[in-house]
Scaffold this motif. Structure first.
Motif: not given
Length: 316
Positions: A237-245
């Motif tokens: 259920x978790x989405x992870x950013x591909x780039x740093x925020x």
């Protein structure tokens, strides 16, 4: 219009944690440069934390399994009592164990955690006997969760992010669930690290920010998010950013921002981003022992999709 360059709120305090309690006070704790104690302070406003008197809630013993490198304390009010979660390493004379941190908790039942007695509750055992640190807790739908960083000898790298339910504020329940591991190029610079998780609930989502790579100018932050009605123990259920925020701002000289926490402004609604960063890169010796990671605070912004916008670590 020229950007206003941020200055540190509190100098030489890394891994900062600010908590706004129902009593109207802001509470602050962080890693102190000596890594030898848990220091607390409180104030009626965020700005006043800078000059607030400090209290030593707990000082490390001279020897034993939790007598070195007291790292990343966090102060939480769980189930009617105050808890500080922190990591500590064994005695320095056992040199090969110097960085074998484990996680611990202390408790205070006084209304004001700067007063009263702190009780050592022991190790928070995850069931995995490896390097671990950076624990945080959060309540969601009546359940207390534990979220932390830990090494898995079967996974390449130094630490991953895990989540578990808690049966008491110092004991987890069930098997830890892996949420994230270092995999993108910005997560593996110097060290393969996912650490320093922090939780924020807004706009129907649960957000987890975290830090990655070595603690020099490569340090950067990523983001995980899930629907607030999802099963938080289901990795799918978790989405992870591909780039740093959130990452180094070379233009304005703010380096290695990370190990953040979230709090709320005095208006009770504006989310404030709390993080540490350095103001130079020429670190002499091991970055671990460099004291010049300073606490910064700035407002968090939001986009039209309800996602957080971190911006630059150097400007509002």
């Amino acid at each position: 219009m020229q950007d206003t360059i941020l200055k540190p709120l509190i100098e030489q305090r890394a891994d900062p944690y600010i908590y706004k309690h129902t009593d109207g006070y802001y509470y602050f704790t962080a890693s102190v440069p000596q890594y030898d104690r848990i220091e607390l302070r409180r104030a009626k406003t965020i700005a006043e934390l800078a000059a607030a008197p400090t209290v030593d809630a707990w000082i490390k013993p001279d020897t034993g399994p939790y007598s070195e490198l007291i790292w990343a304390p966090e102060l939480h009010f769980n189930m009617g009592a105050w808890y500080v979660y922190f990591a500590a390493a064994p005695s320095r004379e056992i040199k090969y164990k110097l960085f074998q941190h484990r996680m611990y908790a202390i408790r205070n039942t006084n209304a004001n955690p700067l007063e009263g007695t702190w009780e050592f509750m022991g190790q928070v055992d995850t069931g995995i006997d490896t390097f671990c640190l950076d624990a945080t807790t959060f309540n969601h739908n009546g359940q207390l969760y534990y979220l932390w960083a830990q090494k898995d000898n079967e996974i390449e790298g130094n630490s991953n992010l895990y989540i578990a339910k808690m049966k008491t504020p110092w004991q987890i329940e069930g098997k830890p669930v892996l949420l994230s591991k270092p995999e993108h190029d910005w997560e593996i610079r110097g060290f393969w690290v996912n650490e320093g998780p922090s939780v924020l609930r807004r706009n129907g989502k649960i957000f987890i920010s975290y830090s990655a790579s070595a603690t020099d100018e490569n340090y950067a932050m990523g983001l995980l998010w899930a629907d607030e009605n999802a099963d938080l123990l289901d990795p799918a259920v978790w989405t992870k950013s591909r780039e740093p925020v959130f990452r180094t701002c070379y233009d304005h000289g703010i380096y290695g921002p990370g190990h953040n926490s979230f709090t709320y402004a005095e208006d009770g609604d504006t989310v404030m981003l709390v993080y540490h960063a350095r103001t130079y890169t020429e670190i002499v010796g091991d970055p671990l022992w460099n004291p010049d990671r300073h606490t910064f605070v700035k407002p968090l912004r939001w986009d039209e999709n309800g996602m957080p916008v971190f911006g630059r670590p150097s400007t509002l």
